[in-house]
Design an enzyme around this catalytic site. Structure first.
Site, short mmCIF file in Angstrom:
data_model
loop_
_atom_site.label_atom_id
_atom_site.label_comp_id
_atom_site.label_asym_id
_atom_site.label_seq_id
_atom_site.Cartn_x
_atom_site.Cartn_y
_atom_site.Cartn_z
CG ASP A 67 -0.30 -0.43 2.50
OD1 ASP A 67 0.94 -0.38 2.59
OD2 ASP A 67 -1.02 -0.79 3.44
CG ASP A 136 -9.02 -0.52 11.52
OD1 ASP A 136 -8.13 -1.34 11.19
OD2 ASP A 136 -9.28 0.51 10.88
CG HIS A 138 -6.11 -1.73 8.57
ND1 HIS A 138 -6.10 -0.39 8.89
CD2 HIS A 138 -4.84 -2.16 8.82
CE1 HIS A 138 -4.88 -0.06 9.29
NE2 HIS A 138 -4.11 -1.11 9.26
CD GLU A 143 -8.64 1.81 7.61
OE1 GLU A 143 -8.67 0.81 8.34
OE2 GLU A 143 -7.98 2.83 7.89
P1 PGA Z 1 1.77 -1.71 12.77
O1 PGA Z 1 0.71 -1.51 11.60
O2 PGA Z 1 2.60 -2.89 12.38
O3 PGA Z 1 2.60 -0.45 12.76
O4 PGA Z 1 1.00 -1.93 14.02
C1 PGA Z 1 0.00 -2.62 11.15
C2 PGA Z 1 -1.04 -2.22 10.13
O5 PGA Z 1 -1.59 -1.11 10.25
O6 PGA Z 1 -1.33 -3.01 9.24
#
Ligand code: PGA
Length: 261
Positions: A67, A136, A138, A143
């Protein structure tokens, strides 16, 4: 879904780096999908150590991005292109030419998304896709309530994700972009082997819903249940809300060592 509970983040990083090493040994020009955020860093450290020691020859490995933020100026240190160059491409000694990602500064974002999906397919598809998980639920930046069949496209970040990511932008949520390009859930499910790593108690609820809840777009990561070969690696803290934790431990312990992830 294969669920592997490891003692801590470093052990998760090592286990997944071993799976990547096995893939590269089998297929030197494998296409490895990488994720950003804090969680996958132990994987990249463990893999870079294997390359530095000569245990892994990653010189032909190709890397692709999951992404990207939309609208950050080219070369911004927190653009995911910059992050992957810094955390993956340089430590592995790869050239920028081996790395593909969506163009977050394209004027026609939709065309850039479609071009990226096409490029992934033309490259032969992703062999192993690394994933983190948002608090959340995702994956990528899909999302909650993302279509489970979605392809690479523009998405709007939830307030929760912008709060979570403000730490990369001087703790200033105003600097966190609102829009991103993300591989769709359908795109992610096209990868031959998605591997999700989750560490820390903050991910425990999202992990429990992903692994033991119903497949539902409100928890996008739950779509991995639809993949015939998806692996979820969690440390003890992220596993703390799994009802079936003991079963997962016993299953993995009984797995022949040569089988890998
Ligand atoms: P993080 O992010 O590894 O910094 O917790 C994970 C994500 O948002 O997919």
């Amino acid at each position: 879904m294969e669920v592997v509970i490891v003692p801590d983040a470093a052990a998760g990083g090592e286990l997944i780096a071993e799976a990547i090493a096995a893939l590269i040994a089998r297929k030197p020009d494998a296409l490895l999908g990488v994720a950003t955020g804090s969680t996958p860093l132990p994987i990249y450290r463990a893999l870079a150590a294997k390359v530095a020691s000569g245990a892994v020859d990653a010189s032909r490995t190709r890397i692709c991005q999951l992404d990207e933020y939309v609208g950050l100026p080219a070369g911004h240190p927190e653009s995911y292109r910059s992050v992957v160059l810094r955390e993956v491409i340089e430590p592995l000694g790869l050239s920028e030419a081996s790395f593909m990602g969506p163009d977050g500064s394209a004027e026609d974002v939709q065309a850039a998304c479609e071009a990226y999906d096409r490029a992934l397919a033309e490259a032969g598809g992703v062999d192993l896709q690394l994933l983190g998980i948002g608090t959340d639920g995702h994956i990528g930046f899909n999302e909650p309530c993302s279509s489970l069949a979605s392809r690479t496209r523009i998405k709007t970040l939830t307030e929760q994700t912008r709060v979570d990511n403000a730490r990369f932008f001087d703790d200033d949520i105003e600097q966190v972009p609102h829009h991103v390009i993300t591989q769709g859930i359908g795109t992610i499910l096209d990868a031959r082997h998605p591997i999700l790593l989750a560490t820390g108690e903050g991910k425990a609820e999202a992990v429990a819903q992903t692994v033991e809840g119903p497949v539902a777009s409100i928890v996008p990561a739950s779509a991995l249940q639809l993949h015939p070969h998806a692996t979820v690696v969690v440390d003890e803290a992220a596993a703390s809300k799994l009802k079936l934790a003991d079963y997962f431990r016993a299953t993995y312990a009984a797995k022949p060592g040569w089988q890998g992830l």
